[in-house]
Design a protein around this motif. Structure first.
Motif, PDB file in Angstrom:
ATOM      1  N   THR A 116       0.848  -1.180   0.000  1.00 49.85           N
ATOM      2  CA  THR A 116       0.000   0.000   0.000  1.00 49.85           C
ATOM      3  C   THR A 116       0.890   1.238   0.000  1.00 49.85           C
ATOM      4  OG1 THR A 116      -0.105  -0.045   2.421  1.00 49.85           O
ATOM      5  CG2 THR A 116      -1.883  -1.145   1.198  1.00 49.85           C
ATOM      6  N   MET A 117       0.337   2.349  -0.481  1.00 52.08           N
ATOM      7  CA  MET A 117       1.092   3.590  -0.596  1.00 52.08           C
ATOM      8  C   MET A 117       0.481   4.657   0.297  1.00 52.08           C
ATOM      9  SD  MET A 117       2.006   5.813  -4.025  1.00 52.08           S
ATOM     10  CE  MET A 117       0.316   6.337  -4.359  1.00 52.08           C
ATOM     11  N   PRO A 118       1.276   5.317   1.151  1.00 50.84           N
ATOM     12  CA  PRO A 118       0.753   6.418   1.957  1.00 50.84           C
ATOM     13  C   PRO A 118       0.204   7.530   1.062  1.00 50.84           C
ATOM     14  CG  PRO A 118       2.871   5.685   2.810  1.00 50.84           C
ATOM     15  CD  PRO A 118       2.677   5.000   1.483  1.00 50.84           C
ATOM     16  N   ARG A 163       6.238   8.745   5.496  1.00 53.92           N
ATOM     17  CA  ARG A 163       6.815   7.457   5.126  1.00 53.92           C
ATOM     18  C   ARG A 163       6.932   7.277   3.614  1.00 53.92           C
ATOM     19  NH1 ARG A 163       8.225   7.944   9.455  1.00 53.92           N
ATOM     20  NH2 ARG A 163       8.126   6.520  11.242  1.00 53.92           N
ATOM     21  N   HIS A 164       6.368   8.197   2.869  1.00 51.24           N
ATOM     22  CA  HIS A 164       6.414   8.135   1.407  1.00 51.24           C
ATOM     23  C   HIS A 164       7.285   9.283   0.916  1.00 51.24           C
ATOM     24  CE1 HIS A 164       3.938   8.393  -2.624  1.00 51.24           C
ATOM     25  NE2 HIS A 164       5.216   8.135  -2.823  1.00 51.24           N
ATOM     26  N   PHE A 165       8.323   8.957   0.122  1.00 53.66           N
ATOM     27  CA  PHE A 165       9.234   9.967  -0.402  1.00 53.66           C
ATOM     28  C   PHE A 165       9.375   9.790  -1.909  1.00 53.66           C
ATOM     29  CE2 PHE A 165      10.139   9.502   4.032  1.00 53.66           C
ATOM     30  CZ  PHE A 165      10.288  10.804   4.465  1.00 53.66           C
ATOM     31  N   ASP A 166       9.269  10.911  -2.620  1.00 51.98           N
ATOM     32  CA  ASP A 166       9.272  10.911  -4.075  1.00 51.98           C
ATOM     33  C   ASP A 166      10.522  11.625  -4.585  1.00 51.98           C
ATOM     34  OD1 ASP A 166       7.374  10.766  -6.710  1.00 51.98           O
ATOM     35  OD2 ASP A 166       8.508  12.646  -6.684  1.00 51.98           O
ATOM     36  N   THR A 167      11.240  10.952  -5.484  1.00 50.42           N
ATOM     37  CA  THR A 167      12.437  11.525  -6.063  1.00 50.42           C
ATOM     38  C   THR A 167      12.443  11.228  -7.558  1.00 50.42           C
ATOM     39  OG1 THR A 167      14.871  11.595  -5.928  1.00 50.42           O
ATOM     40  CG2 THR A 167      13.815   9.461  -5.520  1.00 50.42           C
ATOM     41  N   ALA A 168      13.499  11.619  -8.239  1.00 50.86           N
ATOM     42  CA  ALA A 168      13.665  11.338  -9.668  1.00 50.86           C
ATOM     43  C   ALA A 168      15.115  11.588 -10.013  1.00 50.86           C
ATOM     44  CB  ALA A 168      12.762  12.225 -10.523  1.00 50.86           C
ATOM     45  N   ALA A 169      15.581  10.915 -11.049  1.00 51.94           N
ATOM     46  CA  ALA A 169      16.969  11.091 -11.457  1.00 51.94           C
ATOM     47  C   ALA A 169      17.279  12.557 -11.752  1.00 51.94           C
ATOM     48  CB  ALA A 169      17.255  10.222 -12.678  1.00 51.94           C
ATOM     49  N   LEU A 186       9.327   2.336   4.664  1.00 54.05           N
ATOM     50  CA  LEU A 186       9.212   3.491   3.780  1.00 54.05           C
ATOM     51  C   LEU A 186       8.685   3.086   2.409  1.00 54.05           C
ATOM     52  CD1 LEU A 186      12.610   5.253   4.537  1.00 54.05           C
ATOM     53  CD2 LEU A 186      10.396   5.662   5.629  1.00 54.05           C
ATOM     54  N   PHE A 187       8.049   4.028   1.736  1.00 51.01           N
ATOM     55  CA  PHE A 187       7.590   3.864   0.351  1.00 51.01           C
ATOM     56  C   PHE A 187       8.369   4.859  -0.485  1.00 51.01           C
ATOM     57  CE2 PHE A 187       5.100   4.207  -3.418  1.00 51.01           C
ATOM     58  CZ  PHE A 187       4.409   3.016  -3.542  1.00 51.01           C
ATOM     59  N   ILE A 188       9.236   4.343  -1.367  1.00 50.25           N
ATOM     60  CA  ILE A 188      10.134   5.202  -2.144  1.00 50.25           C
ATOM     61  C   ILE A 188       9.765   5.130  -3.626  1.00 50.25           C
ATOM     62  CG2 ILE A 188      12.513   5.760  -2.700  1.00 50.25           C
ATOM     63  CD1 ILE A 188      11.798   6.020   0.279  1.00 50.25           C
ATOM     64  N   THR A 189       9.527   6.300  -4.202  1.00 49.36           N
ATOM     65  CA  THR A 189       9.202   6.440  -5.624  1.00 49.36           C
ATOM     66  C   THR A 189      10.332   7.179  -6.335  1.00 49.36           C
ATOM     67  OG1 THR A 189       6.824   6.567  -5.182  1.00 49.36           O
ATOM     68  CG2 THR A 189       7.583   7.446  -7.285  1.00 49.36           C
ATOM     69  N   SER A 190      10.713   6.698  -7.519  1.00 49.36           N
ATOM     70  CA  SER A 190      11.604   7.467  -8.386  1.00 49.36           C
ATOM     71  C   SER A 190      11.119   7.338  -9.829  1.00 49.36           C
ATOM     72  CB  SER A 190      13.068   7.022  -8.257  1.00 49.36           C
ATOM     73  OG  SER A 190      13.916   7.993  -8.856  1.00 49.36           O
ATOM     74  N   LYS A 191      11.819   8.012 -10.738  1.00 48.88           N
ATOM     75  CA  LYS A 191      11.294   8.139 -12.098  1.00 48.88           C
ATOM     76  C   LYS A 191      12.389   7.971 -13.149  1.00 48.88           C
ATOM     77  CE  LYS A 191       8.140  11.602 -10.233  1.00 48.88           C
ATOM     78  NZ  LYS A 191       8.982  12.037  -9.084  1.00 48.88           N
ATOM     79  N   LEU A 192      11.973   7.426 -14.272  1.00 44.66           N
ATOM     80  CA  LEU A 192      12.834   7.237 -15.432  1.00 44.66           C
ATOM     81  C   LEU A 192      12.952   8.551 -16.193  1.00 44.66           C
ATOM     82  CD1 LEU A 192      14.224   5.061 -17.404  1.00 44.66           C
ATOM     83  CD2 LEU A 192      12.033   5.155 -18.631  1.00 44.66           C
TER      84      LEU A 192
END
Length: 319
Positions: free
Chosen positions: A15-17, A46-52, A79-85
């Protein structure tokens, strides 16, 4: 302070916060980012969003490692970690190497969510902030998405998704996808409510996540009109809330997740203080009447010599 609720994603393991901390700051890179992330973890993010492209993967990874050492979390799995192409890695043979580089930057073994950042490819090595119009290339959704699916299958990421995709582009991707995108991360706030896109995504089981829920004021991709909106100001004054809290509460009540970017401790705290109250029907109606205008039309991807000649072609008329 109320705890952050979660949402279940399709075709994923977790699940995602619903409230996450964004790390896109302009100019990219920020010396105070690491300490701000540590504080955010302390108060419950707890959810962190990043990208290259943000140049924030390594500071986020450093903050995660420090949080573990300090005992703020017991394991990375909390933690829920998001990144992007990145657009210049939007080719089938570049997806997995790009994700592996992201994981190295973060010091992690897997992501929770990996997104195609934009439905456009750039020639490899091009800096998106300094691109020439000849560098813009039509993305091959079928092969690029197949490479994303393989990344999920081998465990490099738990879920995969997209960002800045229109209904038409989602339809094109879904026509060949074996694993549907779990998330479409898009600009969304009271001045750009994305009603058509949200309705479409709901029919396809795609969760919508809002970036720039406060408009992204002070960035090349943002607008100050959200924070300056007189309707939001009137509601905030009447309710004893900030304009930011009213905007974030509206986004939350639409059933989407959101990414809020602040490295200020007071604002990080205020951004979580939206979960124990609701907007009235009258207030929701007032917000519904706000004239709509996209803050980040992405004119940099429009070119007479590129795949998208007009903004209407880029956004498939959804602008």
């Amino acid at each position: 302070m109320a705890g952050i609720p979660d949402v279940s994603l399709s075709a994923g393991c977790r699940t995602m916060p619903l409230i996450g901390m964004g790390t896109a700051v302009y100019p990219f890179g920020c010396e105070t980012m690491r300490s701000a992330i540590i504080y955010a973890i302390e108060i419950g993010y707890r959810h962190f969003d990043t990208a290259a492209i943000y140049q924030s993967e390594q500071p986020l990874g450093d903050a995660i490692a420090e949080a573990l050492l300090l005992g703020l979390i017991n394991s990375r799995d909390e933690l829920f970690i998001t990144s992007k192409l990145s657009c210049n890695d939007g080719y089938s043979d570049r997806v997995r190497p790009a994700l592996e580089k992201t994981l190295k930057n973060l010091g992690l073994e897997y992501l929770d969510l990996y997104l195609i950042h934009f439905p456009v490819s750039l020639k490899p090595g091009v800096n998106v902030m300094q691109l020439d119009k000849e560098d813009i290339v039509l993305m091959d959704f079928k092969s690029t998405w197949a490479a994303m699916e393989e990344c999920q299958r081998v465990g490099l990421t738990r879920s995969i998704g997209v960002s800045n995709f229109s209904c038409k582009k989602l339809t094109q991707l879904l026509s060949t996808a074996e694993i549907p995108p779990a998330v479409n991360q898009v600009e969304m706030h009271p001045l750009w409510q994305q009603k058509k896109l949200r309705e479409f995504c709901a029919t396809k089981g795609i969760h919508v996540s809002a970036y720039s829920p406060l408009g992204g004021k002070g960035t090349p991709w943002g607008t100050g009109e959200v924070m300056d909106c007189h309707i939001l100001k009137d509601i905030a004054q009447a309710r004893g809330k900030t304009v930011a809290q009213v905007s974030l509460r509206w986004v939350h009540e639409q059933g989407v997740s959101m990414l809020v970017k602040s490295f200020n401790k007071q604002r990080l705290t205020e951004n979580l203080q939206i979960l124990d109250w609701s907007l009235s029907k009258e207030e929701l109606h007032m917000i519904d009447q706000i004239p709509q205008r996209k803050g980040f039309p992405c004119v940099l991807f429009v070119s007479d010599v590129g795949p998208y000649k007009t903004l209407e072609e880029l956004w498939d008329g959804e602008i």
